[in-house]
Motif scaffolding. Structure first.
Motif, mmCIF file in Angstrom:
data_model
loop_
_atom_site.group_PDB
_atom_site.id
_atom_site.type_symbol
_atom_site.label_atom_id
_atom_site.label_comp_id
_atom_site.label_asym_id
_atom_site.label_seq_id
_atom_site.Cartn_x
_atom_site.Cartn_y
_atom_site.Cartn_z
ATOM 1 N N ASP A 271 0.858 -1.188 0.000
ATOM 2 C CA ASP A 271 0.000 0.000 0.000
ATOM 3 C C ASP A 271 0.890 1.232 0.000
ATOM 4 O OD1 ASP A 271 0.802 0.497 2.604
ATOM 5 O OD2 ASP A 271 -1.152 0.125 3.500
ATOM 6 N N ILE A 272 0.243 2.384 -0.137
ATOM 7 C CA ILE A 272 1.008 3.627 -0.215
ATOM 8 C C ILE A 272 0.519 4.560 0.868
ATOM 9 C CG2 ILE A 272 1.433 5.679 -1.643
ATOM 10 C CD1 ILE A 272 1.386 3.701 -4.063
ATOM 11 N N ILE A 273 1.471 5.086 1.644
ATOM 12 C CA ILE A 273 1.128 6.015 2.712
ATOM 13 C C ILE A 273 1.735 7.371 2.370
ATOM 14 C CG2 ILE A 273 3.081 5.168 4.135
ATOM 15 C CD1 ILE A 273 1.420 5.858 6.632
ATOM 16 N N THR A 274 0.892 8.403 2.411
ATOM 17 C CA THR A 274 1.360 9.764 2.138
ATOM 18 C C THR A 274 1.379 10.493 3.462
ATOM 19 O OG1 THR A 274 0.375 9.642 -0.045
ATOM 20 C CG2 THR A 274 0.983 11.821 0.732
ATOM 21 N N ILE A 275 2.572 10.795 3.922
ATOM 22 C CA ILE A 275 2.726 11.395 5.247
ATOM 23 C C ILE A 275 2.902 12.904 5.074
ATOM 24 C CG2 ILE A 275 3.990 11.319 7.423
ATOM 25 C CD1 ILE A 275 4.865 8.486 6.696
ATOM 26 N N HIS A 276 1.787 13.580 5.249
ATOM 27 C CA HIS A 276 1.745 15.033 5.130
ATOM 28 C C HIS A 276 0.555 15.485 5.951
ATOM 29 C CE1 HIS A 276 0.728 18.955 3.352
ATOM 30 N NE2 HIS A 276 2.041 19.062 3.204
ATOM 31 N N LYS A 277 0.614 16.668 6.530
ATOM 32 C CA LYS A 277 -0.455 17.079 7.443
ATOM 33 C C LYS A 277 -1.826 17.141 6.767
ATOM 34 C CE LYS A 277 0.519 22.122 7.432
ATOM 35 N NZ LYS A 277 0.117 22.235 6.039
ATOM 36 N N ARG B 105 11.355 12.871 1.633
ATOM 37 C CA ARG B 105 12.457 12.295 2.405
ATOM 38 C C ARG B 105 11.988 11.940 3.808
ATOM 39 N NH1 ARG B 105 16.120 14.843 -0.291
ATOM 40 N NH2 ARG B 105 15.431 16.747 -1.276
ATOM 41 N N ALA B 106 12.815 11.109 4.425
ATOM 42 C CA ALA B 106 12.508 10.710 5.800
ATOM 43 C C ALA B 106 13.746 10.087 6.426
ATOM 44 C CB ALA B 106 11.364 9.705 5.804
ATOM 45 N N TYR B 107 13.684 9.895 7.731
ATOM 46 C CA TYR B 107 14.754 9.195 8.438
ATOM 47 C C TYR B 107 14.182 7.953 9.117
ATOM 48 C CZ TYR B 107 17.483 13.592 8.293
ATOM 49 O OH TYR B 107 18.162 14.713 7.914
ATOM 50 N N THR C 233 10.943 9.199 11.357
ATOM 51 C CA THR C 233 10.523 10.613 11.375
ATOM 52 C C THR C 233 10.643 11.230 9.995
ATOM 53 O OG1 THR C 233 10.821 12.788 12.440
ATOM 54 C CG2 THR C 233 12.821 11.508 12.048
ATOM 55 N N LEU C 234 9.792 12.216 9.733
ATOM 56 C CA LEU C 234 10.009 13.084 8.579
ATOM 57 C C LEU C 234 11.221 13.945 8.886
ATOM 58 C CD1 LEU C 234 6.357 14.323 7.927
ATOM 59 C CD2 LEU C 234 7.637 12.586 6.650
ATOM 60 N N ASP C 235 11.791 14.582 7.860
ATOM 61 C CA ASP C 235 12.784 15.618 8.139
ATOM 62 C C ASP C 235 12.067 16.968 8.048
ATOM 63 O OD1 ASP C 235 12.634 16.328 5.485
ATOM 64 O OD2 ASP C 235 14.735 15.873 5.030
ATOM 65 N N GLU C 236 12.833 18.043 7.958
ATOM 66 C CA GLU C 236 12.207 19.358 8.021
ATOM 67 C C GLU C 236 11.416 19.727 6.768
ATOM 68 O OE1 GLU C 236 14.943 21.993 10.828
ATOM 69 O OE2 GLU C 236 16.064 20.646 9.511
ATOM 70 N N THR C 237 11.433 18.873 5.741
ATOM 71 C CA THR C 237 10.593 19.128 4.565
ATOM 72 C C THR C 237 9.159 18.631 4.803
ATOM 73 O OG1 THR C 237 11.274 17.065 3.512
ATOM 74 C CG2 THR C 237 12.571 19.016 3.002
ATOM 75 N N ASN C 238 8.958 17.881 5.894
ATOM 76 C CA ASN C 238 7.606 17.512 6.347
ATOM 77 C C ASN C 238 6.743 16.768 5.336
ATOM 78 O OD1 ASN C 238 7.853 18.659 8.972
ATOM 79 N ND2 ASN C 238 7.628 20.670 8.033
#
Ligand code: KMT
Ligand code: NI
Length: 166
Positions: A52-58, A89-91, A123-128
């Motif tokens: 599946d695809i997860i979009t991590i954004h507010k 991006r992410a960590y 975690t996300l980085d500062e590009t969120n």
């Protein structure tokens, strides 16, 4: 992407790189010793039975703040965690065999597999923003066990493995 380093222990913003000064890089070989495999996509997505695809954004992820908090709690799973970064991006932070944090930077085209039983967090980085494919072998199980979760056989197997490697 495709870089990893030992983390500092500051409580600053989790989305910052948290490199030591001077930086202490972690090689691909060191990660592979921990059972963590991390590579640019080589079209080797065979053998997975779930995706599946997860979009991590507010604006796209329901309960964004809570989920990010949950992802950043140190935890393990009883199955491998396999993620392919499609955008952003992410960590991924993983614990090495001496319980040090290693930060793995991931961006578009990076694939990572974390072995069952490894303590980790995300975690996300500062590009969120990141969009990731989640892959699974067999029926997906998302259950996360927050640390401490050392009662599982998989933890004992890991400890035994590192004892043998010493
Ligand atoms: C996990 O279990 O650590 C996650 O699912 C991280 C977020 S998915 C990119
Ligand atoms: Ni996880």
């Amino acid at each position: 992407g495709l870089a990893a380093w030992f983390m500092d222990s500051s409580d600053e913003d989790q989305r910052k790189p948290h490199k030591l000064d001077p930086n202490m890089p972690v090689s691909m070989e060191d990660l592979q010793r921990l059972g963590v495999f991390h590579w640019k996509l080589n079209a080797d997505l065979k053998g997975y039975s779930y995706m599946d695809i997860i979009t991590i954004h507010k604006d796209t992820l329901p309960n964004y703040e809570d989920k990010l908090k949950m992802f950043f709690e140190e935890h393990l799973h009883l199955d491998d965690e396999i993620r392919y970064i499609l955008e952003g991006r992410a960590y991924f932070d993983v614990r090495d065999d001496e319980d040090r944090w290693i930060r793995i930077s991931m961006d578009k085209g990076d694939l990572i597999t974390l072995p069952a039983g490894i303590y980790h967090r995300f975690t996300l980085d500062e590009t969120n923003y990141t969009k990731a494919m989640r892959l699974f072998v067999g029926e997906p199980v998302w259950k996360a066990y927050n640390r401490p979760a050392d009662e599982f056989d998989i933890r004992k197997n890991r400890a035994c493995f590192f004892w043998l490697l010493r």
